[in-house]
Scaffold this motif. Structure first.
Motif, mmCIF file in Angstrom:
data_model
loop_
_atom_site.group_PDB
_atom_site.id
_atom_site.type_symbol
_atom_site.label_atom_id
_atom_site.label_comp_id
_atom_site.label_asym_id
_atom_site.label_seq_id
_atom_site.Cartn_x
_atom_site.Cartn_y
_atom_site.Cartn_z
ATOM 1 N N GLN A 126 0.835 -1.202 0.000
ATOM 2 C CA GLN A 126 0.000 0.000 0.000
ATOM 3 C C GLN A 126 0.872 1.255 0.000
ATOM 4 O O GLN A 126 0.631 2.201 -0.743
ATOM 5 C CB GLN A 126 -0.891 -0.032 1.254
ATOM 6 N N GLN A 127 1.902 1.222 0.828
ATOM 7 C CA GLN A 127 2.812 2.363 0.930
ATOM 8 C C GLN A 127 3.601 2.553 -0.360
ATOM 9 O O GLN A 127 3.888 3.671 -0.766
ATOM 10 C CB GLN A 127 3.768 2.083 2.096
ATOM 11 N N ARG A 128 3.936 1.433 -1.006
ATOM 12 C CA ARG A 128 4.747 1.494 -2.221
ATOM 13 C C ARG A 128 4.012 2.120 -3.395
ATOM 14 O O ARG A 128 4.620 2.466 -4.409
ATOM 15 C CB ARG A 128 5.218 0.083 -2.606
ATOM 16 N N ARG A 129 2.695 2.236 -3.287
ATOM 17 C CA ARG A 129 1.942 2.774 -4.422
ATOM 18 C C ARG A 129 2.352 4.200 -4.756
ATOM 19 O O ARG A 129 2.417 4.574 -5.914
ATOM 20 C CB ARG A 129 0.437 2.760 -4.115
ATOM 21 N N VAL A 130 2.600 5.014 -3.755
ATOM 22 C CA VAL A 130 3.010 6.400 -3.995
ATOM 23 C C VAL A 130 4.534 6.445 -4.010
ATOM 24 O O VAL A 130 5.185 6.083 -3.042
ATOM 25 C CB VAL A 130 2.445 7.342 -2.912
ATOM 26 N N LYS A 131 5.077 6.879 -5.127
ATOM 27 C CA LYS A 131 6.532 6.883 -5.301
ATOM 28 C C LYS A 131 7.132 8.202 -4.820
ATOM 29 O O LYS A 131 6.651 9.281 -5.189
ATOM 30 C CB LYS A 131 6.884 6.683 -6.779
ATOM 31 N N ASP A 132 8.207 8.101 -4.034
ATOM 32 C CA ASP A 132 8.898 9.320 -3.604
ATOM 33 C C ASP A 132 9.837 9.783 -4.722
ATOM 34 O O ASP A 132 9.927 9.162 -5.780
ATOM 35 C CB ASP A 132 9.616 9.100 -2.267
ATOM 36 N N HIS A 290 -2.056 -0.813 -14.587
ATOM 37 C CA HIS A 290 -1.574 -1.279 -13.294
ATOM 38 C C HIS A 290 -0.459 -0.360 -12.811
ATOM 39 O O HIS A 290 0.176 0.328 -13.630
ATOM 40 C CB HIS A 290 -1.048 -2.716 -13.426
ATOM 41 N N GLY A 291 -0.205 -0.386 -11.523
ATOM 42 C CA GLY A 291 0.923 0.343 -10.984
ATOM 43 C C GLY A 291 2.220 -0.314 -11.418
ATOM 44 O O GLY A 291 2.265 -1.505 -11.725
ATOM 45 N N MET A 314 1.630 8.348 -7.740
ATOM 46 C CA MET A 314 1.462 6.977 -8.229
ATOM 47 C C MET A 314 1.916 6.911 -9.688
ATOM 48 O O MET A 314 1.749 7.866 -10.440
ATOM 49 C CB MET A 314 0.001 6.544 -8.114
ATOM 50 N N VAL A 315 2.491 5.766 -10.075
ATOM 51 C CA VAL A 315 2.884 5.548 -11.462
ATOM 52 C C VAL A 315 2.071 4.369 -11.979
ATOM 53 O O VAL A 315 2.105 3.289 -11.389
ATOM 54 C CB VAL A 315 4.395 5.256 -11.580
ATOM 55 N N VAL A 316 1.315 4.601 -13.038
ATOM 56 C CA VAL A 316 0.457 3.542 -13.588
ATOM 57 C C VAL A 316 0.632 3.465 -15.100
ATOM 58 O O VAL A 316 1.075 4.421 -15.734
ATOM 59 C CB VAL A 316 -1.045 3.785 -13.272
ATOM 60 N N VAL A 338 0.939 10.130 -11.825
ATOM 61 C CA VAL A 338 -0.221 10.919 -11.416
ATOM 62 C C VAL A 338 0.285 12.170 -10.690
ATOM 63 O O VAL A 338 1.123 12.072 -9.790
ATOM 64 C CB VAL A 338 -1.151 10.095 -10.504
ATOM 65 N N THR A 339 -0.177 13.331 -11.141
ATOM 66 C CA THR A 339 0.240 14.605 -10.544
ATOM 67 C C THR A 339 -0.974 15.258 -9.875
ATOM 68 O O THR A 339 -2.079 14.727 -9.941
ATOM 69 C CB THR A 339 0.786 15.548 -11.631
ATOM 70 N N GLU A 340 -0.754 16.433 -9.256
ATOM 71 C CA GLU A 340 -1.873 17.130 -8.602
ATOM 72 C C GLU A 340 -2.974 17.449 -9.615
ATOM 73 O O GLU A 340 -4.158 17.361 -9.304
ATOM 74 C CB GLU A 340 -1.380 18.442 -7.966
#
Ligand code: ZN
Ligand code: ZN
Length: 361
Positions: A126-132, A290-291, A314-316, A338-340
Protein backbone atom coordinates in the motif's frame (compact mmCIF):
# COMPACT_ATOMS: atom_id res chain seq x y z
CA UNK A 1 14.76 7.79 2.70
CA UNK A 2 14.18 4.33 4.15
CA UNK A 3 13.69 6.04 7.52
CA UNK A 4 10.47 7.65 6.30
CA UNK A 5 9.29 4.36 4.90
CA UNK A 6 9.89 2.64 8.23
CA UNK A 7 8.03 5.41 10.03
CA UNK A 8 4.98 4.75 7.84
CA UNK A 9 5.06 1.07 8.67
CA UNK A 10 5.47 1.76 12.40
CA UNK A 11 2.33 3.88 12.36
CA UNK A 12 0.49 0.79 11.08
CA UNK A 13 2.03 -1.40 13.78
CA UNK A 14 0.73 0.98 16.44
CA UNK A 15 -2.67 1.39 14.85
CA UNK A 16 -3.20 -2.35 14.42
CA UNK A 17 -1.92 -3.19 17.89
CA UNK A 18 0.96 -5.48 16.95
CA UNK A 19 4.47 -5.27 18.41
CA UNK A 20 6.32 -6.08 15.20
CA UNK A 21 6.15 -7.41 11.67
CA UNK A 22 8.17 -9.90 9.66
CA UNK A 23 8.67 -8.70 6.09
CA UNK A 24 9.60 -11.45 3.62
CA UNK A 25 8.43 -10.15 0.22
CA UNK A 26 11.54 -9.38 -1.86
CA UNK A 27 10.33 -6.02 -3.18
CA UNK A 28 9.02 -5.02 0.25
CA UNK A 29 12.32 -5.99 1.86
CA UNK A 30 14.25 -3.89 -0.61
CA UNK A 31 11.83 -0.97 -0.32
CA UNK A 32 12.17 -0.75 3.44
CA UNK A 33 15.84 -1.60 3.92
CA UNK A 34 17.65 -1.03 0.62
CA UNK A 35 18.95 -4.60 0.78
CA UNK A 36 18.84 -6.24 -2.66
CA UNK A 37 19.92 -9.79 -1.78
CA UNK A 38 17.72 -12.66 -2.87
CA UNK A 39 17.17 -14.05 0.64
CA UNK A 40 16.38 -12.43 3.94
CA UNK A 41 13.66 -11.37 6.33
CA UNK A 42 13.09 -8.06 8.08
CA UNK A 43 11.85 -7.83 11.66
CA UNK A 44 10.56 -4.37 12.44
CA UNK A 45 9.30 -3.19 15.81
CA UNK A 46 8.63 0.27 17.21
CA UNK A 47 12.27 0.66 18.20
CA UNK A 48 14.26 -1.89 16.19
CA UNK A 49 14.98 -2.70 12.56
CA UNK A 50 16.54 -6.13 12.14
CA UNK A 51 17.66 -7.70 8.87
CA UNK A 52 18.16 -11.44 9.00
CA UNK A 53 20.05 -13.03 6.15
CA UNK A 54 22.41 -15.91 5.57
CA UNK A 55 26.18 -15.99 5.31
CA UNK A 56 26.27 -15.19 1.56
CA UNK A 57 24.77 -11.74 2.06
CA UNK A 58 26.11 -10.55 5.40
CA UNK A 59 28.59 -8.07 4.01
CA UNK A 60 26.20 -6.79 1.35
CA UNK A 61 23.46 -6.34 3.96
CA UNK A 62 25.74 -4.24 6.12
CA UNK A 63 26.61 -1.98 3.20
CA UNK A 64 23.13 -1.62 1.73
CA UNK A 65 21.19 -1.30 4.96
CA UNK A 66 23.13 1.03 7.25
CA UNK A 67 21.37 1.54 10.54
CA UNK A 68 19.87 -1.96 10.46
CA UNK A 69 20.94 -4.62 12.89
CA UNK A 70 22.10 -7.43 10.62
CA UNK A 71 21.64 -10.92 12.04
CA UNK A 72 23.13 -14.04 10.49
CA UNK A 73 20.42 -16.65 10.09
CA UNK A 74 21.07 -20.37 10.29
CA UNK A 75 19.70 -22.90 7.81
CA UNK A 76 16.27 -22.53 9.41
CA UNK A 77 16.02 -18.78 9.63
CA UNK A 78 12.82 -18.86 11.68
CA UNK A 79 14.79 -20.25 14.60
CA UNK A 80 17.27 -17.36 14.62
CA UNK A 81 14.52 -14.80 14.12
CA UNK A 82 12.51 -16.43 16.89
CA UNK A 83 15.34 -15.75 19.30
CA UNK A 84 15.42 -12.08 18.31
CA UNK A 85 11.63 -11.83 18.59
CA UNK A 86 11.82 -13.11 22.17
CA UNK A 87 14.74 -10.86 23.01
CA UNK A 88 12.72 -7.83 21.86
CA UNK A 89 9.72 -8.87 23.94
CA UNK A 90 7.36 -9.11 20.96
CA UNK A 91 4.04 -10.73 21.92
CA UNK A 92 1.90 -10.06 18.83
CA UNK A 93 3.80 -10.45 15.58
CA UNK A 94 2.40 -9.64 12.12
CA UNK A 95 3.65 -11.54 9.08
CA UNK A 96 3.01 -11.08 5.37
CA UNK A 97 0.43 -13.69 4.38
CA UNK A 98 1.12 -13.08 0.69
CA UNK A 99 4.82 -13.87 1.06
CA UNK A 100 4.84 -16.65 3.65
CA UNK A 101 4.37 -20.25 2.57
CA UNK A 102 2.39 -22.70 4.69
CA UNK A 103 5.66 -24.46 5.49
CA UNK A 104 7.32 -21.23 6.63
CA UNK A 105 4.31 -20.45 8.80
CA UNK A 106 4.59 -23.87 10.42
CA UNK A 107 8.24 -23.22 11.18
CA UNK A 108 7.38 -19.81 12.63
CA UNK A 109 4.77 -21.36 14.89
CA UNK A 110 7.27 -23.93 16.11
CA UNK A 111 9.98 -21.42 16.92
CA UNK A 112 7.60 -18.79 18.33
CA UNK A 113 5.45 -20.77 20.75
CA UNK A 114 3.63 -18.25 22.95
CA UNK A 115 3.87 -15.42 20.39
CA UNK A 116 0.61 -14.58 18.63
CA UNK A 117 1.09 -14.60 14.85
CA UNK A 118 -1.12 -12.18 12.91
CA UNK A 119 -1.38 -12.62 9.12
CA UNK A 120 -1.56 -9.26 7.33
CA UNK A 121 -1.76 -8.27 3.67
CA UNK A 122 -0.59 -5.27 1.66
CA UNK A 123 0.91 -3.21 4.49
CA UNK A 124 4.06 -2.39 2.57
CA UNK A 125 2.51 -2.70 -0.90
CA UNK A 126 0.00 0.00 0.00
CA UNK A 127 2.81 2.36 0.93
CA UNK A 128 4.75 1.49 -2.22
CA UNK A 129 1.94 2.77 -4.42
CA UNK A 130 3.01 6.40 -3.99
CA UNK A 131 6.53 6.88 -5.30
CA UNK A 132 8.90 9.32 -3.60
CA UNK A 133 11.33 11.51 -5.52
CA UNK A 134 14.12 8.92 -5.62
CA UNK A 135 11.75 6.25 -6.90
CA UNK A 136 10.34 8.57 -9.54
CA UNK A 137 13.88 9.32 -10.74
CA UNK A 138 14.64 5.59 -11.10
CA UNK A 139 11.38 4.95 -12.93
CA UNK A 140 12.14 7.81 -15.31
CA UNK A 141 15.49 6.20 -16.09
CA UNK A 142 13.84 2.83 -16.70
CA UNK A 143 11.26 4.48 -18.97
CA UNK A 144 14.03 6.22 -20.91
CA UNK A 145 15.71 2.86 -21.56
CA UNK A 146 12.44 1.45 -22.94
CA UNK A 147 12.02 4.56 -25.08
CA UNK A 148 15.56 4.19 -26.43
CA UNK A 149 14.74 0.68 -27.65
CA UNK A 150 11.45 1.83 -29.21
CA UNK A 151 13.52 4.37 -31.11
CA UNK A 152 15.79 1.59 -32.39
CA UNK A 153 12.96 -0.71 -33.59
CA UNK A 154 13.23 0.43 -37.25
CA UNK A 155 16.89 -0.58 -37.20
CA UNK A 156 16.48 -4.19 -36.15
CA UNK A 157 12.88 -5.37 -36.54
CA UNK A 158 12.09 -6.73 -40.00
CA UNK A 159 9.46 -8.90 -41.59
CA UNK A 160 10.72 -12.42 -42.15
CA UNK A 161 11.97 -12.62 -38.57
CA UNK A 162 10.36 -15.01 -36.07
CA UNK A 163 8.78 -13.52 -32.95
CA UNK A 164 11.41 -15.22 -30.77
CA UNK A 165 14.25 -13.52 -32.59
CA UNK A 166 12.56 -10.12 -32.38
CA UNK A 167 11.94 -10.58 -28.64
CA UNK A 168 15.55 -11.63 -28.06
CA UNK A 169 16.82 -8.57 -29.94
CA UNK A 170 14.57 -6.29 -27.91
CA UNK A 171 15.88 -7.75 -24.65
CA UNK A 172 19.50 -7.52 -25.79
CA UNK A 173 19.04 -3.86 -26.66
CA UNK A 174 17.35 -3.12 -23.33
CA UNK A 175 20.54 -4.32 -21.66
CA UNK A 176 22.78 -2.30 -23.98
CA UNK A 177 20.68 0.82 -23.39
CA UNK A 178 21.31 0.63 -19.65
CA UNK A 179 18.68 -1.76 -18.34
CA UNK A 180 20.02 -3.98 -15.59
CA UNK A 181 17.63 -6.66 -16.82
CA UNK A 182 14.26 -6.96 -18.55
CA UNK A 183 11.29 -6.23 -16.32
CA UNK A 184 9.45 -9.24 -17.83
CA UNK A 185 9.94 -11.48 -20.88
CA UNK A 186 9.34 -9.41 -24.03
CA UNK A 187 6.03 -10.07 -25.77
CA UNK A 188 6.28 -10.14 -29.56
CA UNK A 189 3.02 -11.17 -31.25
CA UNK A 190 2.81 -11.15 -35.05
CA UNK A 191 -0.35 -11.02 -37.15
CA UNK A 192 -3.27 -13.03 -35.75
CA UNK A 193 -1.18 -13.91 -32.69
CA UNK A 194 -1.60 -10.29 -31.64
CA UNK A 195 -5.09 -11.31 -30.56
CA UNK A 196 -3.50 -13.07 -27.57
CA UNK A 197 -2.86 -10.30 -25.01
CA UNK A 198 0.03 -12.15 -23.35
CA UNK A 199 1.43 -14.12 -26.25
CA UNK A 200 4.70 -15.95 -25.65
CA UNK A 201 7.03 -15.44 -28.63
CA UNK A 202 7.16 -18.41 -31.01
CA UNK A 203 8.80 -19.39 -34.28
CA UNK A 204 5.96 -17.60 -36.08
CA UNK A 205 7.46 -15.22 -38.64
CA UNK A 206 6.24 -11.65 -38.91
CA UNK A 207 5.03 -11.02 -42.46
CA UNK A 208 4.24 -8.02 -44.60
CA UNK A 209 0.66 -6.81 -44.24
CA UNK A 210 0.56 -7.75 -40.54
CA UNK A 211 0.67 -5.90 -37.27
CA UNK A 212 3.25 -6.73 -34.62
CA UNK A 213 2.57 -6.09 -30.92
CA UNK A 214 5.71 -5.48 -28.86
CA UNK A 215 5.46 -5.18 -25.07
CA UNK A 216 8.61 -4.86 -22.99
CA UNK A 217 10.45 -2.97 -20.28
CA UNK A 218 13.72 -2.59 -18.43
CA UNK A 219 14.82 -2.57 -14.79
CA UNK A 220 16.98 0.35 -13.63
CA UNK A 221 17.99 0.72 -9.96
CA UNK A 222 15.47 -2.02 -9.20
CA UNK A 223 12.59 -0.10 -10.79
CA UNK A 224 10.66 -1.31 -13.84
CA UNK A 225 9.36 0.20 -17.01
CA UNK A 226 6.60 -1.17 -19.23
CA UNK A 227 5.69 -0.02 -22.73
CA UNK A 228 3.75 -1.44 -25.67
CA UNK A 229 3.83 -0.34 -29.26
CA UNK A 230 2.02 -1.91 -32.20
CA UNK A 231 3.84 -1.55 -35.50
CA UNK A 232 2.89 -2.47 -39.05
CA UNK A 233 4.60 -3.75 -42.18
CA UNK A 234 3.45 -3.42 -45.76
CA UNK A 235 -0.23 -2.75 -46.22
CA UNK A 236 -2.18 -4.04 -43.21
CA UNK A 237 -6.00 -4.50 -43.37
CA UNK A 238 -7.99 -1.30 -43.13
CA UNK A 239 -9.90 -2.65 -40.14
CA UNK A 240 -6.67 -2.99 -38.12
CA UNK A 241 -5.78 0.60 -38.93
CA UNK A 242 -9.18 1.68 -37.62
CA UNK A 243 -8.61 -0.38 -34.49
CA UNK A 244 -5.25 1.27 -33.95
CA UNK A 245 -6.83 4.72 -34.23
CA UNK A 246 -9.55 3.70 -31.75
CA UNK A 247 -6.99 2.40 -29.24
CA UNK A 248 -5.03 5.64 -29.51
CA UNK A 249 -8.22 7.61 -28.93
CA UNK A 250 -9.09 5.51 -25.89
CA UNK A 251 -5.65 5.98 -24.40
CA UNK A 252 -5.82 9.73 -25.00
CA UNK A 253 -9.17 9.88 -23.21
CA UNK A 254 -7.58 8.14 -20.21
CA UNK A 255 -4.47 10.36 -20.28
CA UNK A 256 -6.56 13.48 -20.37
CA UNK A 257 -9.02 12.37 -17.73
CA UNK A 258 -6.85 10.64 -15.12
CA UNK A 259 -6.41 12.65 -11.91
CA UNK A 260 -6.10 12.14 -8.16
CA UNK A 261 -9.28 11.17 -6.37
CA UNK A 262 -10.62 8.95 -9.15
CA UNK A 263 -10.95 5.23 -8.54
CA UNK A 264 -9.24 2.65 -10.73
CA UNK A 265 -12.67 1.80 -12.16
CA UNK A 266 -13.36 5.42 -13.08
CA UNK A 267 -10.07 5.73 -14.97
CA UNK A 268 -10.69 2.40 -16.70
CA UNK A 269 -14.10 3.66 -17.78
CA UNK A 270 -12.57 6.65 -19.58
CA UNK A 271 -10.90 4.36 -22.10
CA UNK A 272 -13.58 1.66 -22.07
CA UNK A 273 -16.34 4.13 -22.92
CA UNK A 274 -14.35 5.36 -25.90
CA UNK A 275 -13.72 1.85 -27.25
CA UNK A 276 -17.33 0.84 -26.64
CA UNK A 277 -18.55 3.81 -28.68
CA UNK A 278 -16.11 2.82 -31.42
CA UNK A 279 -17.63 -0.67 -31.43
CA UNK A 280 -14.74 -2.47 -29.73
CA UNK A 281 -15.85 -2.57 -26.11
CA UNK A 282 -16.21 -6.36 -26.11
CA UNK A 283 -12.75 -6.79 -27.64
CA UNK A 284 -11.07 -4.87 -24.77
CA UNK A 285 -10.96 -7.86 -22.45
CA UNK A 286 -8.53 -6.75 -19.74
CA UNK A 287 -8.12 -3.86 -17.33
CA UNK A 288 -6.74 -0.50 -18.47
CA UNK A 289 -3.56 -0.62 -16.43
CA UNK A 290 -1.57 -1.28 -13.29
CA UNK A 291 0.92 0.34 -10.98
CA UNK A 292 4.63 -0.01 -11.80
CA UNK A 293 7.57 0.22 -9.43
CA UNK A 294 9.89 -2.34 -7.88
CA UNK A 295 7.53 -4.84 -9.48
CA UNK A 296 6.21 -4.50 -13.00
CA UNK A 297 2.70 -5.28 -11.81
CA UNK A 298 1.75 -3.70 -8.50
CA UNK A 299 -1.00 -1.50 -7.10
CA UNK A 300 -3.05 0.43 -7.89
CA UNK A 301 -5.16 -1.55 -10.36
CA UNK A 302 -7.08 0.19 -13.14
CA UNK A 303 -9.94 -2.13 -14.03
CA UNK A 304 -13.76 -2.11 -14.14
CA UNK A 305 -13.95 -3.39 -10.56
CA UNK A 306 -11.04 -1.51 -8.92
CA UNK A 307 -11.84 0.73 -5.98
CA UNK A 308 -8.17 1.76 -5.62
CA UNK A 309 -7.97 5.54 -5.20
CA UNK A 310 -5.49 7.46 -7.30
CA UNK A 311 -3.12 9.88 -5.60
CA UNK A 312 -0.27 12.12 -6.73
CA UNK A 313 3.01 10.21 -6.99
CA UNK A 314 1.46 6.98 -8.23
CA UNK A 315 2.88 5.55 -11.46
CA UNK A 316 0.46 3.54 -13.59
CA UNK A 317 0.23 2.18 -17.11
CA UNK A 318 -2.54 3.09 -19.53
CA UNK A 319 -2.77 0.15 -21.92
CA UNK A 320 -6.03 -0.20 -23.80
CA UNK A 321 -6.04 -3.09 -26.25
CA UNK A 322 -8.38 -4.56 -28.82
CA UNK A 323 -8.11 -8.23 -29.71
CA UNK A 324 -9.86 -9.65 -32.76
CA UNK A 325 -9.45 -13.44 -33.07
CA UNK A 326 -8.17 -14.46 -36.48
CA UNK A 327 -7.24 -10.91 -37.44
CA UNK A 328 -4.83 -9.61 -34.83
CA UNK A 329 -4.56 -7.19 -32.00
CA UNK A 330 -3.56 -3.68 -31.08
CA UNK A 331 -2.29 -2.49 -27.74
CA UNK A 332 -0.65 0.82 -26.90
CA UNK A 333 0.82 1.21 -23.44
CA UNK A 334 2.45 4.13 -21.70
CA UNK A 335 3.47 4.84 -18.13
CA UNK A 336 2.16 7.97 -16.45
CA UNK A 337 2.92 9.68 -13.17
CA UNK A 338 -0.22 10.92 -11.42
CA UNK A 339 0.24 14.60 -10.54
CA UNK A 340 -1.87 17.13 -8.60
CA UNK A 341 -3.54 18.30 -11.82
CA UNK A 342 -3.65 15.11 -13.88
CA UNK A 343 -0.70 13.15 -15.16
CA UNK A 344 2.71 13.37 -16.73
CA UNK A 345 3.56 10.80 -19.38
CA UNK A 346 6.87 9.08 -18.53
CA UNK A 347 7.33 7.03 -21.71
CA UNK A 348 7.86 9.48 -24.52
CA UNK A 349 7.96 7.38 -27.68
CA UNK A 350 5.58 8.37 -30.49
CA UNK A 351 2.40 6.28 -30.49
CA UNK A 352 1.25 6.77 -34.06
CA UNK A 353 1.21 3.68 -36.25
CA UNK A 354 4.70 3.17 -37.68
CA UNK A 355 5.37 1.04 -40.75
CA UNK A 356 8.68 -0.75 -40.39
CA UNK A 357 10.89 -1.93 -43.22
CA UNK A 358 9.81 -5.06 -45.05
CA UNK A 359 13.28 -5.89 -46.34
CA UNK A 360 14.63 -9.14 -45.02
CA UNK A 361 17.68 -8.54 -42.88
ZN1 ZN B 1 3.38 -4.06 -20.91
ZN1 ZN C 1 1.60 -3.33 -18.47
Amino acid sequence: MTGERLAGLRLLLAREGVDGILVRGAANRRYLSGFTGSAGTLLITAGEAVLGTDFRYLEQAGEQAPGWRVVRTASEEERTLGEVVRELGVRRLAFEADHTSCAARDRLERSLAGVELVPVQGWVEQQRRVKDAAEQASIRRAAAVADAVVGQLPRFVRTGQPEERIAAEVEYRLRLAGGRERSFPCIAAAGPRGALPHATPTERVWSSGEFLVLDFGAVVDGYCSDITRTVAAGDPPEELRRVHAAVLGAQKAAREGIRPGLTGAQVDALARRYLTEAGYGEAFGHGLGHGVGLEVHEGPVLSPTSRDLLAPGMVVTLEPGVYLPGLGGVRVEDMVLVTEEGCEVLTRSPRELVCLSTTHG
